[in-house]
Design an enzyme around this catalytic site. Structure first.
Site, PDB file in Angstrom:
ATOM      1  N   ILE A 192       0.818  -1.209   0.043  1.00  0.00           N
ATOM      2  CA  ILE A 192       0.015  -0.115  -0.027  1.00  0.00           C
ATOM      3  C   ILE A 192       0.991   1.313  -0.168  1.00  0.00           C
ATOM      4  O   ILE A 192       1.727   1.458   0.906  1.00  0.00           O
ATOM      5  CB  ILE A 192      -0.742   0.008   1.157  1.00  0.00           C
ATOM      6  CG1 ILE A 192      -1.752  -1.359   1.049  1.00  0.00           C
ATOM      7  CG2 ILE A 192      -1.822   1.222   1.147  1.00  0.00           C
ATOM      8  CD1 ILE A 192      -2.667  -1.468   2.297  1.00  0.00           C
ATOM      9  N   HIS A 193       0.890   1.995  -1.168  1.00  0.00           N
ATOM     10  CA  HIS A 193       1.485   3.236  -1.223  1.00  0.00           C
ATOM     11  C   HIS A 193       0.899   4.360  -2.257  1.00  0.00           C
ATOM     12  O   HIS A 193      -0.488   4.058  -2.092  1.00  0.00           O
ATOM     13  CB  HIS A 193       2.819   3.090  -1.914  1.00  0.00           C
ATOM     14  CG  HIS A 193       2.888   2.546  -3.293  1.00  0.00           C
ATOM     15  ND1 HIS A 193       2.854   3.388  -4.371  1.00  0.00           N
ATOM     16  CD2 HIS A 193       2.575   1.135  -3.433  1.00  0.00           C
ATOM     17  CE1 HIS A 193       2.667   2.393  -5.488  1.00  0.00           C
ATOM     18  NE2 HIS A 193       2.656   1.393  -4.979  1.00  0.00           N
ATOM     19  N   GLY A 194       0.980   5.263  -2.293  1.00  0.00           N
ATOM     20  CA  GLY A 194       0.383   6.325  -3.222  1.00  0.00           C
ATOM     21  C   GLY A 194      -0.382   5.993  -4.161  1.00  0.00           C
ATOM     22  O   GLY A 194      -1.772   6.170  -4.310  1.00  0.00           O
TER      23      GLY A 194
END
Length: 309
Positions: free
Chosen positions: A163-165
């Site tokens: 989970i990142h941008g």
């Protein structure tokens, strides 16, 4: 069409635009104008006026880096009374992303996004840990809905960063995701990583961080009812394990796989090891379609064709 003009001292505006496009793809309606290090208010005003003339009669949001700074002051001087031009001071990446992705957002909504962007990370991480403790208990409760419709998996993605941008800010929100499920044994066993993943997840979405086999069992049992699920894997081996454990997948989007010693480049964002190529071929034999697509604005391509070239 609404245009966004980022204005700043130095190269901040260009940097924010470049980072925005790294996250959500090329943005032809986002522009950058800078007060150069060797420039002055006259240079900046000339450059801004030239840019604004090219956008004549369009609705425009000017986002300045600093209230009271020259870029903001010049914008106010020239466009304060123009009803088609809005001016916001306090540029931040969350604010610019929201403006670019939500053209119907009001000034009040955009300002709130900008003001909410700064957080005490250590406090946030503690709160996330408490939330994940409760979520782990709920995920382990034997609770099935055998008569419910299958949960809707809105996207299945391989992303080494989990989970990142791109996942949290772009993919999951654009797909109206209700729950993100991270299926990875190491992440599920690491309390700090689980808390960090919770902190990166939009507050409106539920999060489950599960061992791969447990994720397959929970989804196939109907545990999550009719929720819209974004299923996230760290690598192709986890995908194959999920399938072998009874998990049903139609399509897997290969997003980010980073460079490691011995990898070869399939796309700019995907580098694979020889043993991973074998795993992808095994996944394909199960009838799963493999695509490559970094962000929703990019075209979806046939990953196997690229892999076999």
């Amino acid at each position: 069409m609404k245009h966004i003009v980022l204005v700043s001292h130095g190269e901040m505006a260009q940097g924010v635009k470049a980072t925005l496009e790294m996250l959500i793809g090329k943005q032809d309606t986002v522009h950058a104008v800078s007060l150069r290090a060797d420039g002055d208010n006259i240079q900046f005003e000339e450059d801004l006026t030239e840019k604004m003339k090219a956008l004549y009669e369009e609705e425009i949001i000017i986002i300045a880096d600093l209230l009271g700074g020259t870029p903001c002051n010049v914008a106010v001087k020239n466009y304060l009374t123009n009803e088609n031009i809005m001016i916001i001071a306090g540029m931040s990446l969350p604010l610019v992303i929201e403006a670019a992705m939500n053209p119907l957002a009001t000034i009040k909504e955009l300002v709130k996004v900008g003001s909410d962007g700064a957080v005490d990370v250590k406090v946030q991480l503690k709160q996330a840990a408490d939330t994940m403790d409760q979520a782990t208990v709920e995920d382990n409760i034997i609770e099935c809905y055998p008569n419910a419709e299958d949960a809707t998996i809105v996207n299945t993605r391989i992303d080494e960063r989990l989970i990142h941008g791109q996942v949290a800010g772009i993919w999951s929100t654009s797909l109206d995701t209700q729950r993100i499920i991270v299926a990875n044994d190491a992440a599920a066993a690491d309390p700090l990583q689980k808390s960090s993943l919770r902190m990166a997840t939009p507050t409106s979405m539920r999060l489950s961080v599960l061992p791969v086999i447990k994720a397959a069992q929970n989804i196939q049992s109907g545990k999550y009812g009719k929720q819209r699920i974004f299923l996230l894997f760290k690598n192709p081996t986890d995908v194959l394990t999920f399938i072998e454990a009874g998990g049903k997948l139609a399509t897997v989007n290969v997003g980010n796989m980073s460079h490691k010693t011995g990898t070869r480049e399939v796309t700019k964002s995907i580098k694979v090891l020889p043993e991973e190529e074998i795993v992808f071929e095994k996944i394909a034999t199960t009838g799963v379609s493999l695509t490559a697509q970094l962000v929703p604005n990019d075209p979806s391509i046939d990953f196997l064709s690229k892999l076999r070239n």
